[in-house]
Write an enzyme that holds these catalytic residues in place. Structure first.
Site, mmCIF file in Angstrom:
data_model
loop_
_atom_site.group_PDB
_atom_site.id
_atom_site.type_symbol
_atom_site.label_atom_id
_atom_site.label_comp_id
_atom_site.label_asym_id
_atom_site.label_seq_id
_atom_site.Cartn_x
_atom_site.Cartn_y
_atom_site.Cartn_z
ATOM 1 N N THR A 8 0.813 -1.212 0.000
ATOM 2 C CA THR A 8 0.000 0.000 0.000
ATOM 3 C C THR A 8 0.850 1.267 0.000
ATOM 4 O OG1 THR A 8 -0.189 -0.100 2.414
ATOM 5 C CG2 THR A 8 -1.998 -1.065 1.125
ATOM 6 N N SER A 9 2.124 1.142 0.271
ATOM 7 C CA SER A 9 3.021 2.295 0.258
ATOM 8 C C SER A 9 3.400 2.654 -1.175
ATOM 9 C CB SER A 9 4.294 1.982 1.055
ATOM 10 O OG SER A 9 5.350 2.842 0.678
ATOM 11 N N PRO A 10 3.074 3.865 -1.642
ATOM 12 C CA PRO A 10 3.475 4.241 -3.002
ATOM 13 C C PRO A 10 4.989 4.255 -3.170
ATOM 14 C CG PRO A 10 2.647 6.150 -1.799
ATOM 15 C CD PRO A 10 2.335 4.945 -0.968
#
Length: 229
Positions: free
Chosen positions: A10-12
């Site tokens: 979920t971390s860009p």
């Protein structure tokens, strides 16, 4: 031996490294860190990265936890002296670097501040100001993208695109990029079509974080630690 990458999908910023490694054909030993459950605060992870952020790359004795530095390191190490991803040409590299700084210092911080001003469906006193600043950053990006097909005014994908597209698609999936920003949407489509392993490395994660962010706006906020960079 494969390099270790501690990441969260979920971390860009994790996804920018995944996209870069896919483009380079570099094998990574993926080690997932569930930031939503606080795994970044475990003693073994803090011993590796005292800032408790993701992603973190381990290549022998080298430990890196700035995602943009990780991306340029991978290109420098594995793509040769003059890769099209991060060319030695001073003008092109300056444009790429400026966009990396734009992402870390302007675009994503402004989006994060805008998000925090409306958590739980309650707009605080800073909402209007934060919204204006965020939309200003979108308008700047729209103008940057008028210079050429890809972010650094180039005809092909560079590190600037690999870094920016995870941030921008996360914001799109959260529902915060108006349709009027046609250049942004057209650029994202070119990235989707041109980036190696796009859907697995970025698309799915962007959808997940978009859904989570929408939930954070419509439900009471929950405490969370520093998660990414």
């Amino acid at each position: 031996m494969p390099l270790d990458l501690y990441y969260c999908i979920t971390s860009p910023f994790s996804r920018s490294v995944l996209l870069t490694s896919r483009d380079l054909g570099v094998e990574l030993n993926l080690k997932e860190v569930d930031i939503w459950q606080g795994e970044q605060f475990k003693a073994e992870y803090l011993a590796l990265n005292p800032e408790h952020t993701v992603p973190t790359l381990v290549d022998g004795d080298l430990v890196l936890w700035e995602s943009r530095a990780i991306c340029t390191y991978l290109v420098t190490k594995f793509a040769g002296d003059d890769s099209a991803l991060y060319p030695r040409d001073a003008v092109t590299r300056a444009r790429i670097d400026s966009l990396l700084y734009f992402d870390i210092a302007t675009f994503f911080p402004r989006f994060r501040a805008f998000m925090h001003s409306q958590l739980g469906g309650k707009r605080d006193s800073t909402y209007d100001e934060k919204k204006e600043k965020f939309h200003e950053s979108l308008s700047w990006l729209e103008k940057f993208l008028s210079r050429g097909p890809f972010a650094a005014a180039t005809d092909r994908i560079t590190v600037a695109d690999l870094v920016l597209v995870p941030s921008v698609t996360s914001v799109i999936e959260a529902g915060f990029v108006p349709d009027k920003h046609t250049r942004i949407y057209e650029w994202v489509k070119r990235c989707q079509e041109g980036m190696v392993g796009y859907e697995e490395a970025n698309g799915q994660g962007a959808q997940l974080i978009g859904k989570r962010l929408r939930g954070m706006i419509s439900s009471p906020p929950q405490a969370s630690g520093k998660q990414a960079q």
